[in-house]
Design an enzyme around this catalytic site. Structure first.
Site, PDB file in Angstrom:
ATOM      1  N   ILE A 174      39.576  48.400  39.440  1.00  0.00           N
ATOM      2  CA  ILE A 174      40.529  48.267  38.332  1.00  0.00           C
ATOM      3  C   ILE A 174      41.007  46.830  38.254  1.00  0.00           C
ATOM      4  CG2 ILE A 174      42.764  49.002  37.391  1.00  0.00           C
ATOM      5  CD1 ILE A 174      40.716  51.276  37.630  1.00  0.00           C
ATOM      6  N   LYS A 175      40.955  46.284  37.048  1.00  0.00           N
ATOM      7  CA  LYS A 175      41.603  44.995  36.830  1.00  0.00           C
ATOM      8  C   LYS A 175      42.866  45.228  36.010  1.00  0.00           C
ATOM      9  CE  LYS A 175      40.703  41.721  33.773  1.00  0.00           C
ATOM     10  NZ  LYS A 175      40.106  40.547  33.110  1.00  0.00           N
ATOM     11  N   THR A 176      43.993  44.786  36.548  1.00  0.00           N
ATOM     12  CA  THR A 176      45.240  44.957  35.821  1.00  0.00           C
ATOM     13  C   THR A 176      46.101  43.720  36.019  1.00  0.00           C
ATOM     14  OG1 THR A 176      47.003  46.545  35.362  1.00  0.00           O
ATOM     15  CG2 THR A 176      46.470  46.213  37.682  1.00  0.00           C
ATOM     16  N   ASP A 222      40.872  38.406  39.534  1.00  0.00           N
ATOM     17  CA  ASP A 222      39.873  38.133  38.497  1.00  0.00           C
ATOM     18  C   ASP A 222      40.554  37.111  37.601  1.00  0.00           C
ATOM     19  OD1 ASP A 222      37.757  38.198  36.775  1.00  0.00           O
ATOM     20  OD2 ASP A 222      38.357  40.044  35.776  1.00  0.00           O
TER      21      ASP A 222
END
Ligand code: R5P
Length: 261
Positions: A174-176, A222
């Site tokens: 997950i990118k958050t 990221d």
């Protein structure tokens, strides 16, 4: 997890088996921003940064035309698009890259933005699920980008909702965004979480952000604009790396960064 998928995931995030963080360099912004500041000539900016990144999040066009083919860096390929910055609501995305093309481009991971709570929530969830079904067939891990639509708060409640839904649908990473109480988000998400850097902020603050995220359970960053828009992008990615991978104190990393200016 299937051997191939496991191997790809470990290549993209080499810190996972070692219990350290990983650095994914995000340079996919052009898919809706065009020639964004700092990436006007993509090759010139990106290539010097590659030795310091564990993986590269990128669009297939810039991968094809700006990245040397002999590079070993694992590729995280953006698969969704559908808007430009000229559109007020940018949440109307669909799956726009064939999984076969991702394989041809030697992608180690595929990335898709889902817009929970937006007008196009249903569409992005269904399209994301289609990508998951296709990527699973070939053992390719999936990165969910929890995009924050218009009028959405980047708070714990919202980001946890979007992240947890992404996992329930089948995302592998997950990118958050980082937020107050972030440790609760990472505890409720049983897959690796990485954070986007967001809009450009002072370098010292970006290093602190990376440190806070890792301390609260993120498995890496990221990061894009806070690297490629930095006064010295090459030194900045090294400073980010020292915080995320080597656990260097952000103040010390900033001192090193300043020395390199
Ligand atoms: C959106 O443009 C992309 O998914 C970016 O890769 C993401 O937002 C991370 O980049 P940044 O650190 O610039 O926010």
């Amino acid at each position: 997890m299937h051997w191939g998928k496991h191997n790809r995931l470990d290549r993209v995030m080499p810190g996972l088996p070692q219990g350290t963080g990983s650095v994914m360099l995000a340079i996919d912004h052009g898919y809706f921003m065009g020639a964004v500041g700092g990436l006007e000539v993509p090759k010139e900016t990106i290539v010097p940064l590659l030795p310091y990144a564990d993986s590269l999040m990128i669009t297939r066009g810039i991968l094809q035309y700006s990245i040397p083919k002999r590079t070993n860096i694992p590729i995280v390929l953006r698969m969704s698009s559908g808007n430009s910055i000229l559109n007020e609501d940018m949440s109307c995305e669909k799956l726009c890259v064939d999984i076969e093309d991702a394989i041809r481009m030697n992608a180690s991971m595929v990335a898709f933005s889902i817009y929970i709570g937006s007008e196009w929530e249903h569409q992005t969830i269904v399209e994301f699920s289609k990508l998951i079904n296709k990527a699973k067939r070939y053992g390719i891990p999936i990165l969910a980008v929890t995009a924050v639509g218009k009028n959405m708060n980047r708070d714990l409640k919202y980001l946890t909702l979007a992240s947890r839904i992404s996992v329930e649908l089948g995302a592998d990473v997950i990118k958050t965004y980082y937020c107050e109480g972030f440790d609760q988000l990472t505890k409720s998400v049983p897959v690796p979480v990485i954070i986007a850097g967001g809009k450009k902020i002072p370098e010292a603050d970006a290093l602190q952000l990376a440190h806070n995220a890792i301390k609260d359970g993120a498995r890496g960053v990221d990061m894009g604009r806070n690297i490629f828009k930095a006064e010295n992008p090459k030194s900045m990615i090294q400073a980010v790396r020292s915080v995320v991978v080597d656990g260097v104190n952000p103040a010390d990393a900033f001192t090193q960064y300043q020395k390199a200016l």
